[in-house]
Design a protein around this motif. Structure first.
Motif, PDB file in Angstrom:
ATOM      1  N   LYS A  15     -46.005  34.573 -16.065  1.00 62.66           N
ATOM      2  CA  LYS A  15     -46.184  33.695 -14.912  1.00 62.66           C
ATOM      3  C   LYS A  15     -46.880  34.451 -13.780  1.00 62.66           C
ATOM      4  CE  LYS A  15     -43.580  30.803 -11.703  1.00 62.66           C
ATOM      5  NZ  LYS A  15     -42.269  30.219 -11.377  1.00 62.66           N
ATOM      6  N   ASP A  16     -46.471  35.675 -13.513  1.00 58.57           N
ATOM      7  CA  ASP A  16     -47.080  36.469 -12.440  1.00 58.57           C
ATOM      8  C   ASP A  16     -48.562  36.722 -12.707  1.00 58.57           C
ATOM      9  OD1 ASP A  16     -44.736  36.584 -10.976  1.00 58.57           O
ATOM     10  OD2 ASP A  16     -44.146  38.532 -11.791  1.00 58.57           O
ATOM     11  N   LEU A  71     -54.197  35.853 -11.592  1.00 58.50           N
ATOM     12  CA  LEU A  71     -55.555  35.505 -12.026  1.00 58.50           C
ATOM     13  C   LEU A  71     -56.089  34.326 -11.222  1.00 58.50           C
ATOM     14  CD1 LEU A  71     -58.009  35.784 -13.852  1.00 58.50           C
ATOM     15  CD2 LEU A  71     -56.785  34.426 -15.575  1.00 58.50           C
ATOM     16  N   THR A  72     -55.238  33.334 -10.968  1.00 55.81           N
ATOM     17  CA  THR A  72     -55.661  32.183 -10.159  1.00 55.81           C
ATOM     18  C   THR A  72     -56.098  32.637  -8.773  1.00 55.81           C
ATOM     19  OG1 THR A  72     -54.143  30.733 -11.366  1.00 55.81           O
ATOM     20  CG2 THR A  72     -54.943  29.941  -9.226  1.00 55.81           C
ATOM     21  N   PRO A 104     -51.664  26.397 -10.834  1.00 53.34           N
ATOM     22  CA  PRO A 104     -50.822  26.696 -11.994  1.00 53.34           C
ATOM     23  C   PRO A 104     -49.559  25.848 -11.975  1.00 53.34           C
ATOM     24  CG  PRO A 104     -51.567  28.723 -10.980  1.00 53.34           C
ATOM     25  CD  PRO A 104     -51.968  27.607 -10.048  1.00 53.34           C
ATOM     26  N   ARG A 105     -49.157  25.419 -13.152  1.00 52.58           N
ATOM     27  CA  ARG A 105     -47.959  24.594 -13.264  1.00 52.58           C
ATOM     28  C   ARG A 105     -47.340  24.829 -14.632  1.00 52.58           C
ATOM     29  NH1 ARG A 105     -52.372  22.158 -14.595  1.00 52.58           N
ATOM     30  NH2 ARG A 105     -52.502  20.598 -16.211  1.00 52.58           N
ATOM     31  N   THR A 106     -46.058  24.551 -14.750  1.00 53.02           N
ATOM     32  CA  THR A 106     -45.362  24.671 -16.016  1.00 53.02           C
ATOM     33  C   THR A 106     -45.358  23.289 -16.669  1.00 53.02           C
ATOM     34  OG1 THR A 106     -43.956  26.424 -15.154  1.00 53.02           O
ATOM     35  CG2 THR A 106     -43.194  25.290 -17.138  1.00 53.02           C
ATOM     36  N   TRP A 138     -44.866  25.930 -21.062  1.00 54.25           N
ATOM     37  CA  TRP A 138     -45.912  26.922 -20.831  1.00 54.25           C
ATOM     38  C   TRP A 138     -46.395  26.835 -19.407  1.00 54.25           C
ATOM     39  CZ3 TRP A 138     -47.044  30.284 -24.685  1.00 54.25           C
ATOM     40  CH2 TRP A 138     -46.615  29.934 -25.974  1.00 54.25           C
ATOM     41  N   LEU A 139     -46.763  27.949 -18.829  1.00 56.35           N
ATOM     42  CA  LEU A 139     -47.351  27.964 -17.490  1.00 56.35           C
ATOM     43  C   LEU A 139     -48.850  27.894 -17.624  1.00 56.35           C
ATOM     44  CD1 LEU A 139     -46.989  28.268 -14.406  1.00 56.35           C
ATOM     45  CD2 LEU A 139     -47.388  30.704 -14.749  1.00 56.35           C
ATOM     46  N   PHE A 140     -49.455  26.899 -16.981  1.00 56.01           N
ATOM     47  CA  PHE A 140     -50.911  26.726 -16.992  1.00 56.01           C
ATOM     48  C   PHE A 140     -51.441  26.805 -15.585  1.00 56.01           C
ATOM     49  CE2 PHE A 140     -49.525  24.508 -20.810  1.00 56.01           C
ATOM     50  CZ  PHE A 140     -50.340  25.067 -21.753  1.00 56.01           C
TER      51      PHE A 140
END
Length: 111
Positions: A82-83, A88-89, A103-105, A109-111
């Protein structure tokens, strides 16, 4: 079955190659050129074995609406945590890229 690669048309082949190298540690092959067709491409390989073919040729048209259209929807990368997704974002944002969706879960999965 194994998906061999995903192909993406681009107007700026070198910039797209640099993007996948810088942010996702992709390793490109030597550029392929077919001068008769005006076609150029790179295969960019990733640590997992996944590959993307980046392609360019004259005469391609842009999508009028870049978000809502039939066909290809998205490409997802796993960066490990997640970090790292959040980092990266923020790096992409700092480097001037537009972030269309934070980013969202979803689905575990975290996207």
């Amino acid at each position: 079955m194994k998906i061999e690669h995903l192909a993406i048309w681009t107007r700026d082949l070198e910039a797209m190659k640099a993007f996948y190298m810088k942010y996702f540690h992709g390793v490109p092959n030597d550029k392929y050129t077919n001068e008769a067709k005006g076609f150029e491409s790179y295969f960019v390989s990733f640590e997992s074995g996944a590959r993307i073919e980046l392609m360019r040729k004259p005469g391609l048209m842009d999508q009028a609406d870049r978000i809502n259209f039939m066909g290809y929807a998205h490409l997802a990368f796993s960066v490990g945590s997640k970090d790292k997704v959040i980092g990266l974002t923020e790096t992409l944002r700092k480097d001037g890229f537009t972030i269309f969706s934070e980013p969202r879960t979803t689905g575990g999965w975290l996207f």
